[in-house]
Motif scaffolding. Sequence first.
Motif, PDB file in Angstrom:
ATOM      1  N   THR B  59       0.827  -1.201   0.000  1.00 19.51           N
ATOM      2  CA  THR B  59       0.000   0.000   0.000  1.00 19.51           C
ATOM      3  C   THR B  59       0.865   1.255   0.000  1.00 19.51           C
ATOM      4  O   THR B  59       0.565   2.235  -0.675  1.00 19.51           O
ATOM      5  CB  THR B  59      -0.936  -0.015   1.227  1.00 19.51           C
ATOM      6  OG1 THR B  59      -1.752  -1.174   1.138  1.00 19.51           O
ATOM      7  CG2 THR B  59      -1.814   1.212   1.270  1.00 19.51           C
ATOM      8  N   GLN B 101      -7.312   0.233  -0.388  1.00 27.95           N
ATOM      9  CA  GLN B 101      -7.509  -0.943   0.449  1.00 27.95           C
ATOM     10  C   GLN B 101      -8.554  -0.656   1.522  1.00 27.95           C
ATOM     11  O   GLN B 101      -9.448  -1.447   1.751  1.00 27.95           O
ATOM     12  CB  GLN B 101      -6.182  -1.316   1.104  1.00 27.95           C
ATOM     13  CG  GLN B 101      -6.280  -2.519   2.006  1.00 27.95           C
ATOM     14  CD  GLN B 101      -4.927  -2.885   2.579  1.00 27.95           C
ATOM     15  OE1 GLN B 101      -3.936  -2.188   2.357  1.00 27.95           O
ATOM     16  NE2 GLN B 101      -4.871  -3.961   3.311  1.00 27.95           N
ATOM     17  N   ASP B 192      -5.778  -1.965  -5.078  1.00 26.63           N
ATOM     18  CA  ASP B 192      -5.292  -2.431  -3.778  1.00 26.63           C
ATOM     19  C   ASP B 192      -6.325  -3.365  -3.145  1.00 26.63           C
ATOM     20  O   ASP B 192      -7.330  -2.920  -2.618  1.00 26.63           O
ATOM     21  CB  ASP B 192      -5.019  -1.228  -2.866  1.00 26.63           C
ATOM     22  CG  ASP B 192      -4.053  -1.564  -1.744  1.00 26.63           C
ATOM     23  OD1 ASP B 192      -3.819  -2.770  -1.519  1.00 26.63           O
ATOM     24  OD2 ASP B 192      -3.536  -0.636  -1.111  1.00 26.63           O
ATOM     25  N   GLU B 193      -6.065  -4.645  -3.246  1.00 29.76           N
ATOM     26  CA  GLU B 193      -6.954  -5.681  -2.722  1.00 29.76           C
ATOM     27  C   GLU B 193      -8.400  -5.502  -3.165  1.00 29.76           C
ATOM     28  O   GLU B 193      -9.304  -5.439  -2.339  1.00 29.76           O
ATOM     29  CB  GLU B 193      -6.854  -5.729  -1.200  1.00 29.76           C
ATOM     30  CG  GLU B 193      -5.414  -5.942  -0.779  1.00 29.76           C
ATOM     31  CD  GLU B 193      -5.275  -6.402   0.663  1.00 29.76           C
ATOM     32  OE1 GLU B 193      -6.286  -6.760   1.264  1.00 29.76           O
ATOM     33  OE2 GLU B 193      -4.143  -6.404   1.155  1.00 29.76           O
TER      34      GLU B 193
HETATM   35 MG   LIG Z   1      -1.964  -2.755   2.078  1.00 30.22          MG
END
Ligand SMILES: [Mg+2]
Lengths: 800, 298
Positions: B59, B101, B192-193
């Motif tokens: 991140t 995220q 991000d995810e």
């Molecule tokens: Mg992360």
Amino acid sequence: MDKFLTFTIAGLSSAAIYAIAASGLVVTYTTSGIFNFAHGAFGMMAAFTYWQVHVAWGVPTIPAVILVVFVIAPIFGAVIERVIMRGIEGASDVVKIVVTVSLMVALLGIAQVIWPQNVSRPVPPFFEGRFVELFGVRVPWARLMALVIALVVAGGLKLLFTRTRLGIAMRAVVDDRSLLQLNGGRPGRTAMLSWGLGAGLAAISGVLYSTEQTLSAITLTLLVVNTYAVAVVGRLRSLPGAFLGAVILGLAQSYVTGYINPGLTIGPIALGNLAAALPAIMLFIVLLVQPEERLRAHGVERPRNPIRVPSQTVAIVGGVALVVVLAALGSLMSASDLVLVTKGAGIALVTLSLVPLTGYAGQISLAQMTFVGIGAVAMAAWGASGSPLAVVLVVAVCAVVGAVVALPALRLSGIYLALATAAFALFCTAMFFNQQTIIRAGSVQVPPLSFGPLSINTDFRQLVLTAIVFALLGNGLVWLRRSAWGRRLTAMKDSPVACATLGLNLTSTKVGVFALSAAIAGAGGAMSGRTFTADSFSLPASLPVTMLAVVGGIGSIAGAFIGGMLLGAIPIASTIFAANAIGIFRFVSLPVTNVLSFTPGLMGISLGREPDGAAPQIAVGYRAVGDSPPALVVSAAGAVALWVATRVGVITKWSFFAALVVFVVAVVPLLPLILTPRLPEDQAEPPRRVACAIWLALATIAAVLIPWATAITSNGVRVLLVLVLAALSARVAIGVLGVTPEQLRRPLPPSPDLIGVDRPLSRADAIEATHMMGLTEDEFEAEVSRAGADVAAAPVGALR
Amino acid sequence: MSASFPTAAASPVAAAAPALRVRDLSVRFGGHLAVSSVDLDVPAGRISGLIGPNGAGKTTTFNAICGVITPTSGQVELGGDDVSKLSTHQRARRGIGRTFQRLEVFSSLSVRDNVRVGLEIRQSWSRRRAAAPQFLAGGAELSADDEVALIIDRLGLVEVAEVPVGSLPTGQARKVELGRALAARPSVLLLDEPASGLDEQESVEFGALLGTLAASGLAILLVEHDIALVMRVCSELSVLNFGQLIAHGTPEQVQSNAAVLDAYLGGGGNDATAVERAAVDAGVNVSDTSWSGPGAPS
Ligand SMILES: [Mg+2]
Ligand SMILES: Nc1ncnc2c1ncn2[C@@H]1O[C@H](COP(=O)(O)OP(=O)(O)OP(=O)(O)O)[C@@H](O)[C@H]1O
């Protein structure tokens, strides 16, 4: 040379006071994340308490100082943290600012109730004014002592924060509360301690200051502006920075006083007040040289309540209705009522100016009355004939000034805009509104507008004009809110960082909104057609505007109108009460004028309990009444009881009206919350419910007992006061309850990111987490049996 | 999905130089080096993966690439231009889009308005009309409303289009973020995810969607803990551990890399607990030495 030395020493001793005050501010800000606008007011309260203990009660100096600085002030600070500040942790910047500003206004009001202004209260200097001879200059012992205290404070704080467990825990609180908690710290207690420490430091500076200057509540309270100008040097977080800032400001003010001839002028501006304007100047310079703030990806906190935007049709109908109703009422009113309502409508334009800025964009300004002043003064200078063209010019100027003022602060976070606007208000008062060349004899007459042959030269015409302008601007704002730009503002309020990663220039967007807001406020001044005193453009005059606007539920145009009318009513109401009947509130034995002077503060503070303002919640509460049989029964019974009491002549018609309004606005919408057996997350604990019920009962009784019919002569004033009473009752009740009607409807889903932190890890959480990691439930079961329940803390890798 | 997709990008340079190039990127938080000399090449038309245990610095890398934090050192190049000195919104205008995220949705707006704001913000800065992306109506120009509607449709959000995003479950909210980012027509997309909160089935569909996006010429950098998804869609992987790149290659190569296995299975992850991650995502500085409050020199 002697002169230089004298002023250097004087400057250093004020620097010492600033440094002590600023370190208190920095300590509370760094440890609680709340910037305390009431810091100066804390010092002020301490100084008055010191006077009370030492002078009025005759306690000797040393015990008195110890009592005030080491006992009363810290306890006061801790109590404030526990009772007010803990509730707004995690709230938006706007709420945090409004709550501490309200606290400042309330403390100012309370101080003036306890220690009325008309008495002079000299505080004897320390060491009976003795001095020593240093390099041929007489230096009072007290000044040397101030320097020594500042050094002791600096050293003590350094030790505290680097050497002691407590100090390290204090630093940890702001870094991360949940982390500290997890490591066994107690963030609540630590925050209380740091507010106690901050209040103690405020007390030292307040007491020191009061021995040098006369004891004045307003001066001491506004000392906070000097304090934060100093603290900004260290970005509000660094103590060495604050000390450096204090030295700069203290010396600069002292040299300006010593070396700049007050008669000196630059153009029309005399420099006599330059020393008072220095903190603001310094603040702006410091803001300008700060690097742009980096963004933060917080994660969006909790689902915000979507504010319903009225359709354009509704807005148009509302605007027409407003004009028609005000015109009809105006034509029926007595002359004195008309003045009152016209002024109220004028102020409503100012609260309207906060709708785009605060309501839509989530920014805050503490200088709206300053822009009114700029509009008024510019109109008086350029638009003597009342030409609408002059208004256009004036409004453009206000927009530009607004943009220039806001630009440096808007590159930084929300708190800096509040600081910069407050400083701007002080600057303008010192260098602009208090200049003989600009506002002669302390008041300015704004020329009435004229449209060709039609001159707006009566109160009635002024009222209609104001209503029309309000309706047009209100419609314009609704249109804006529904436009792409309005959506963008909402988006920016929800997540600035996401907007930036979509390519939005946050700074220029915010500057645009601020300029719009300043322009509307300026228009309010330029088109007011009335006489203003220079005082009405000052910082203390702006604060209630912002507070009430936020309290009223700032997202809506109607809220802005009501807020403005209430605000217009308060000062006038207090003069009427003062002349008419002090005994109305005999059962609380406080003069009504004084009560009114701090009500806006109380309303603002109660905002801490539920940040979205009052108006939307009451509407939701009403819908809930229908679902709650007990609430329905109690509402109906109450209404019938009031009606019967009136019929049999127990209470007067006015009391009936007042009680009914309080009942309808405050009691009924809250009944479901008080009576519903279980609330979502059970936030309203029983004691709160009882307290709230008692408060509402008292409010209703007060509405009945106030002799409306005899104490007040004007119907308009009666109606307005009844509304004020009802709004205040509702506001405080919601605050006491600590839950809003909306929560009845919408149980908040807990944040997934705090699983295991703010609540225990449940099995469901663990299963969801497993899914996220791409495991099946069977694998999860196997893993659980192997590893125990500590799944969340286990790294992904270990689970594979 | 292992071979390269046909690139739809007009510029021939894009085929040669990677759309996003990161060189020697380091981010220091006080005494803690969260990202250390990371190099990344993200080519257009493909999905590149960035994986690593919790707290590895993924991140943080994203934040540095899009300018949300200022890296200690290193360069970020976009389509051959150095954008390291630019602010977040300037980089976005150059074509970096991302999701978060920890959700950064516009929670008080509806799904449709979230996507529409993305599009409107783009319209507010793009003078020349960026070409419509290939995955929408084959690149034909659409009206704003149609484009928003099409994006919502592609993401399977039609049923919830008028619902305020604040009340959606995480998985759907993540899709909203993706849709919003797409509406800005980025050339490089950092995710991000994005698949956390999706179930197995949804995750497969999501992978297919990513494939389509990449096929239309987008350069995608994917951070994801759903290893199955990563293995399925990525044409190359970079592995971070303790802020350092420990491996790079095709999914097969990475899977058999000893260092990677060790990072995942051996050390039991880094120091990141759930709490710490929450703190990190909040941008909170948890390392003691960097604290610049009372007592510390400013
Ligand atoms: Mg992360
Ligand atoms: N603002 C900050 N202050 C201090 N340390 C930080 C900060 N942000 C990140 N870190 C540290 O940097 C490291 C990398 O964090 P990062 O969030 O980038 O990891 P990640 O790879 O995204 O992990 P995850 O898979 O949990 O999302 C962590 O050890 C974290 O503690």
